[in-house]
Write an enzyme that holds these catalytic residues in place. Structure first.
Site, PDB file in Angstrom:
ATOM      1  N   ARG A   1       0.792  -1.472   0.094  1.00 27.06           N
ATOM      2  CA  ARG A   1       0.040  -0.016  -0.153  1.00 27.06           C
ATOM      3  C   ARG A   1       1.023   1.256  -0.022  1.00 27.06           C
ATOM      4  O   ARG A   1       0.325   2.497  -0.090  1.00 27.06           O
ATOM      5  CB  ARG A   1      -0.990  -0.079   1.203  1.00 27.06           C
ATOM      6  CG  ARG A   1      -2.062  -1.068   0.743  1.00 27.06           C
ATOM      7  CD  ARG A   1      -3.322  -0.763   1.762  1.00 27.06           C
ATOM      8  NE  ARG A   1      -2.945  -0.986   3.304  1.00 27.06           N
ATOM      9  CZ  ARG A   1      -3.525  -0.659   4.246  1.00 27.06           C
ATOM     10  NH1 ARG A   1      -4.541   0.356   4.293  1.00 27.06           N
ATOM     11  NH2 ARG A   1      -3.195  -1.114   5.609  1.00 27.06           N
TER      12      ARG A   1
ATOM     13  N   LYS B   1       8.802  -1.289   3.027  1.00 23.07           N
ATOM     14  CA  LYS B   1       8.099  -0.383   3.851  1.00 23.07           C
ATOM     15  C   LYS B   1       9.023  -0.002   4.854  1.00 23.07           C
ATOM     16  O   LYS B   1       9.161   1.416   5.221  1.00 23.07           O
ATOM     17  CB  LYS B   1       6.975  -1.101   4.328  1.00 23.07           C
ATOM     18  CG  LYS B   1       6.445  -0.172   5.342  1.00 23.07           C
ATOM     19  CD  LYS B   1       4.796  -0.752   5.662  1.00 23.07           C
ATOM     20  CE  LYS B   1       4.943  -1.970   6.287  1.00 23.07           C
ATOM     21  NZ  LYS B   1       3.712  -2.388   7.072  1.00 23.07           N
TER      22      LYS B   1
ATOM     23  N   THR C   1       1.423 -13.549  12.008  1.00 29.19           N
ATOM     24  CA  THR C   1       2.413 -13.041  13.158  1.00 29.19           C
ATOM     25  C   THR C   1       3.303 -14.142  13.881  1.00 29.19           C
ATOM     26  O   THR C   1       4.491 -13.717  14.224  1.00 29.19           O
ATOM     27  CB  THR C   1       1.924 -11.833  14.140  1.00 29.19           C
ATOM     28  OG1 THR C   1       0.633 -12.504  14.470  1.00 29.19           O
ATOM     29  CG2 THR C   1       1.687 -10.600  13.250  1.00 29.19           C
TER      30      THR C   1
END
Length: 455
Positions: free
Chosen positions: A18, A25, A84
């Site tokens: 995104r 990122k 996770t």
């Protein structure tokens, strides 16, 4: 607390699709440092601490950044995106070595602080199995909710699974967690993937701890501190929060910011006492500013060391490798790069000084250029102490200007000028030994300078 060992696992395997960027990122910057760098700087360090960063396949740049910030960092690859808990277990070998406290954090939460990590560890020292970080969300929609009974955390309920009553809860999961290192593997290995996505969720650890009769607790922090970055808009929001923090810290340390909201700081900026910064100044990484220095408006400074009582700008640009001695002055529309200007040097107007060393108390006139690049290589200009370079001069490197030398306006200097010599003829190389002293004597006596070459 300091006697307890710790392992911090930072999850940094996300692709960040995104962000609409080819840059991973966690390498996007806030306050001139990567998101990852901020998290690693906040993580416990020193004796008895260790650090692991979980990265995605082929994320070599992330591994390099981790080792740049924390040379002690181990890196592990999460081959498959299975949640996770799966990411944490990618660092199984590090967990298996055994520590008192296991901390799990995320590489895209740059605002988290060392104090918060310390607060998370404290309940483990008192026997808790898990301490989970939570925050009161202004809008909790989409966040996992903390289900609390008294002082105990009994579950983390995802939005999709929460009842109508549970969705009213504003105490939300930040994702950051501390686990008793002695029980960590036993807890993590029991986490299953019986959910709609078939992923292994770290949040399920709370339920497993409860089944064992162990204790989970909540540590609260501000919503700002646990902002995760998934879009460029969120990156800008985090930048705004970080800048507000840095400006406040600078002013509390005695820096005068005349219009704080217009000044951009880097996370590693070092300030002395009685520094003044005027509006619309940008300070990038690697800048140190000593006592009494003034930075005037619209100046841009990166990787520069400024001595005491220096004056910069307005409209100055100081590029990497610039060092200014005490009392030096850089004026409007002056650019420097890889330049050392010793104490008292003045470069007041419209000049470029690159790949140069300028001796103490020299004066560089308006429009002077150190011509450091020949189209293939960079070359060095060395100017001695007390030299005077007249306006619109071009110093063609490599070249040396001696101590006390005088360069007349409009000169093009292509060969070395000895100490106390003059170079006066425009666009020529006429150099007169000892001329600078005679010129100054004549100026003092009010006599007019003879500009013809000596015979």
């Amino acid at each position: 607390m300091t006697a307890r060992s710790s392992l911090t696992i930072v999850l940094a395997a996300g692709e960040g699709t995104r962000m609409r960027s080819s840059l991973p990122k966690v390498l996007h910057p806030v306050a001139s440092q990567s998101l990852l760098a901020h998290v690693l700087a906040a993580a416990p360090q020193g004796t008895g601490t260790s650090l692991a960063v979980v990265i995605g396949p082929d994320h070599h740049a992330v591994a390099e950044e981790a080792r740049r910030i924390r040379p002690d960092a181990l890196t592990f690859v999460q081959a498959d995106r299975l949640g996770t808990a799966n990411a944490v277990l990618a660092a199984r070998d590090a967990i298996a070595r055994g520590v008192d406290d296991l901390l799990i954090a995320f590489g895209d939460t740059p605002l988290i602080s060392a104090e918060t990590f310390a607060r998370l560890r404290a309940p483990l020292a008192k026997g808790a199995a898990i301490a989970a970080l939570g925050f009161r969300a202004a809008d909790p929609t989409g966040y996992g909710r903390f289900i609390v009974e008294g002082d105990r955390l009994v579950a983390i309920r995802e939005q999709a699974d929460a009842s109508a009553e549970e969705r009213k809860i504003d105490l939300c999961n930040a994702g950051v967690m501390a686990i008793d290192g002695r029980r960590a593997l036993a807890i993590l290995e029991r986490i299953g993937n019986t959910n709609s996505k078939g992923e292994y969720y770290l949040t399920d650890a709370v339920g497993i701890v409860g089944e064992q009769g162990w204790e989970s607790v909540v540590i609260e922090t501000s919503e700002d501190e646990v902002r995760g970055i998934n879009t460029k808009a969120q990156l800008a929001e985090a930048e705004a929060v970080m800048q507000a923090r840095l400006r406040k810290a600078a002013m509390e340390a005695g820096v005068t910011l005349i219009a704080p909201e217009t000044v951009h700081l880097a996370a590693d900026t070092v300030f002395g006492k009685d520094v003044t910064i005027e509006p619309f100044v940008v300070i990038g990484p690697g800048v140190s500013i000593a006592d009494g220095t003034v930075i005037h408006s619209f100046s841009h400074i990166v990787q520069t060391t400024l001595g005491k009582n220096v004056s910069i700008g307005p409209y100055a640009r100081l590029r990497p490798g610039t060092t200014l001695g005490d009392g030096a002055k850089i004026g409007n529309f002056v650019e420097t790069k890889a330049a050392t200007l010793e104490a008292g040097v003045k470069v007041n107007h419209l000049s470029y000084v690159g790949d140069a060393t300028i001796g103490a108390n020299s004066n560089i006139g308006a429009g002077t250029i150190t011509c450091n690049y020949d189209g293939f290589k960079k070359h060095k200009t060395v100017i001695g102490k007390g030299a005077f370079v007249g306006t619109n001069s071009s110093l063609v490197a490599p070249v040396k200007i001696g101590d006390g030398a005088y360069i007349g306006s409009g000169s093009v200097i292509t060969r070395d000028v000895p100490d106390d010599a003059m170079a006066l003829e425009r666009n020529q190389q006429t150099i007169r030994e000892g001329g600078a002293t005679r010129y100054r004597e004549m100026k003092t006596g009010g006599k007019k300078l003879e500009t013809k070459p000596e015979k």
